[in-house]
Design an enzyme around this catalytic site. Structure first.
Site, mmCIF file in Angstrom:
data_model
loop_
_atom_site.group_PDB
_atom_site.id
_atom_site.type_symbol
_atom_site.label_atom_id
_atom_site.label_comp_id
_atom_site.label_asym_id
_atom_site.label_seq_id
_atom_site.Cartn_x
_atom_site.Cartn_y
_atom_site.Cartn_z
ATOM 1 N N CYS A 1 17.226 36.398 -36.116
ATOM 2 C CA CYS A 1 18.797 36.481 -36.824
ATOM 3 C C CYS A 1 19.138 34.813 -36.887
ATOM 4 C CB CYS A 1 19.541 37.201 -35.983
ATOM 5 S SG CYS A 1 21.368 37.135 -36.465
ATOM 6 N N GLU B 1 23.035 42.954 -37.443
ATOM 7 C CA GLU B 1 24.072 41.961 -38.235
ATOM 8 C C GLU B 1 25.335 42.815 -38.402
ATOM 9 O OE1 GLU B 1 23.386 39.094 -39.015
ATOM 10 O OE2 GLU B 1 21.105 39.223 -38.376
#
Ligand SMILES: *[C@@H]1O[C@H](CO)[C@@H](O)[C@H](O)[C@H]1NC(C)=O
Ligand SMILES: *[C@@H]1O[C@H](CO)[C@@H](O)[C@H](O)[C@H]1NC(C)=O
Ligand SMILES: *[C@@H]1O[C@H](CO)[C@@H](O)[C@H](O)[C@H]1NC(C)=O
Length: 482
Positions: free
Chosen positions: A54, A203
């Site tokens: 990420c 996310e």
């Protein structure tokens, strides 16, 4: 500023000014990734930085995690202080009902499937907290999920980098945005590609205010991981979201094992756009990427993806997708590699550390075997029967292995470097020897044609449109309809 990732190795960073700040950032990174904390940018740190992850900065993760752990041991006394900390860090939403919208999605994934996966990704969090989510079809929404290519006005350090590296990033509350790299190969089935469900769930965690977790099994750990039989959320993820939003208002937390989310409703048999030309369907695999490919004595191609395979005849027409189980009982979905051997006429399949050998449709005695125990690579990228060596070849990252099919043992002096296959990229999806005498390698929508005489790649291109024998001859006309 929360979005600033480790871009400061490619360009001057806005926030890192002094060598001391740089060392501190490296130490923070090493801590969250379980490397020895030295503050020195050594080879293992650089390697760790290149893994799929990420794009959100880890800088505040240490503090957030320390607070979380302290709270567990000190109970309510830490509450007030914790609230203050969170206000300074990720922040939080001051309401429990949040709407979300899927702004766009990869064209090769069916809308319905994406909606189900995103719904489940939100449910992971609402099932263990007091939050409630609903999908807004259009108009404003608290949280928006968007796919972007490359630079998308989040600053150059946050530009997406194509396959691998940063997969996605998100903003902390209350901006409500999660961005995904549209150049990744996203998937909603087990098999090759990045699992969109798991990345979306991660996310979404950021959009709710969660920092990265140093707990390796945590969904909020910065590194990409596959679905398994374990719960998707770890104790640390649950602690983090409950710290912000409390426990579920009624009932208790619901958790399901990761493998439940490996398949979101089978995609329709044709391309999601539903294109149909002159009464013919364009096969789904033509618009996507596949897990494995091989060819048999009659020049029939077998193309594997998820729980299905397609058979493409020598004349280039493809069957409807067939469930793997109907032909090879006991074979799991999402295989890593497959090959048919010219020497013994058998099919070989590889997944994880295991391998399967079928004569016709019959699984041979003693299979599946734990092939990794005899030093075959785990999760091979591709398998090939290579006439010149009269053996199987397994490709894995920068190496290849020559394997005897009888014993399934690696031959002496292997693995060797992929450089022997001049021009073939690392991590191909599949390989086969075509009856034209060339070896073809496939990766995503590309192919590489390898000349066995010259021992080098002679042509590269897009297989769906340029290789008629791949069974996608309608693909050109249907693309123009999109
Ligand atoms: C959330 O809980 C419900 C039951 O309350 C369950 O049906 C659903 O599958 C759960 N979703 C996830 C993502 O765990
Ligand atoms: C190939 O197409 C022809 C004509 O459209 C059809 O008759 C034949 O059965 C097809 N073969 C396969 C393997 O699908
Ligand atoms: C598709 O179009 C390309 C160029 O536009 C052409 O080279 C190719 O042969 C076509 N492929 C098929 C299978 O018709």
């Amino acid at each position: 500023i929360f979005l600033e990732k480790y871009g400061y190795f490619e360009e001057p960073a806005p926030r890192i000014h002094s060598p001391a700040q740089f060392r501190a950032a490296v130490r923070e990174f090493q801590w969250v990734t379980h490397l020895p904390v030295s503050g020195v940018l050594d080879a293992s740190t650089v390697h760790q930085m290149s893994l799929p992850r990420c794009g959100v900065n880890d800088a505040e993760s240490h503090t957030a995690w320390a607070e979380r752990v302290r709270a567990v041991f000190s109970g309510r006394r830490a509450e007030a202080r914790r609230r203050r900390r969170y206000a300074q860090q990720g922040g939080k939403w001051y309401k429990r009902h949040l709407s979300y919208r899927i702004v766009n999605w990869p064209w090769y994934l069916p809308q319905h499937q994406v909606q189900l996966a995103v719904k489940a990704a939100f449910e992971l969090w609402s099932n263990v907290s007091s939050l409630v989510f609903w999908e807004a079809q259009d108009g404003p929404a608290d949280i928006r999920l968007t796919f972007f290519h490359g630079d998308h006005n989040d600053g150059l350090g946050n530009a997406f980098d194509g396959p691998g590296g940063a997969l996605a990033h998100a903003f902390f509350p209350r901006r409500g945005e999660a961005h995904f790299d549209s150049d990744e190969r996203w998937s909603l089935q087990s098999g090759k590609g990045r699992n969109l469900f798991i990345v979306a769930a991660h996310e979404i965690g950021h959009t709710l205010g969660l920092e990265h977790s140093p707990v390796k099994s945590a969904l909020m750990s910065p590194y990409y991981k596959k679905l398994s039989k374990d719960f998707v959320l770890s104790w640390d993820d649950i602690l983090a979201v409950q710290n912000l939003y409390g426990k579920p208002s009624k009932g208790s937390a619901v958790q399901l094992p990761g493998k439940v989310f490996a398949h979101f409703q089978d995609w329709s048999h044709t391309f999601p756009g539903g294109t149909q030309q002159q009464g013919r369907h364009v096969s789904y695999y033509c618009h996507s990427f596949f897990d494995a490919i091989t060819v048999d004595a009659d020049h029939n191609l077998y193309i594997f993806k998820g729980n299905h395979y397609w058979l493409v005849s020598k004349r280039g027409n493809a069957t409807e997708p067939q469930p793997l189980q109907t032909r090879w009982a006991g074979l799991p979905a999402g295989i890593d590699a497959a090959t048919w051997s010219e020497a013994d006429g058998k099919f070989y399949f590889f997944k994880g550390g295991r391998c399967w050998r079928y004569k016709g449709s019959t699984l041979e005695a003693g299979f599946p075997q734990k092939c990794s125990a005899s030093n075959l690579p785990r999760h091979p990228n591709a398998a090939l029967y290579f006439q010149q060596l009269h053996h199987l070849v397994l490709f894995k990252g920068p190496k290849y292995y020559v394997v005897s099919e009888e014993t399934l043992q690696v031959e002496p002096y292997y693995p060797r470097s992929l450089r022997d296959w001049n021009g073939v990229p690392a991590e191909v999806n599949g390989a086969l020897t075509h009856h034209d005498g060339f070896v073809y390698f496939f990766q995503d929508d590309q192919y590489w044609k390898f000349d066995q005489g010259k021992l080098q790649v002679v042509v590269t291109g897009k297989w769906a449109t340029q290789l008629p024998w791949m069974g996608c001859w309608d693909v050109n006309s249907s693309r123009t309809l999109l």
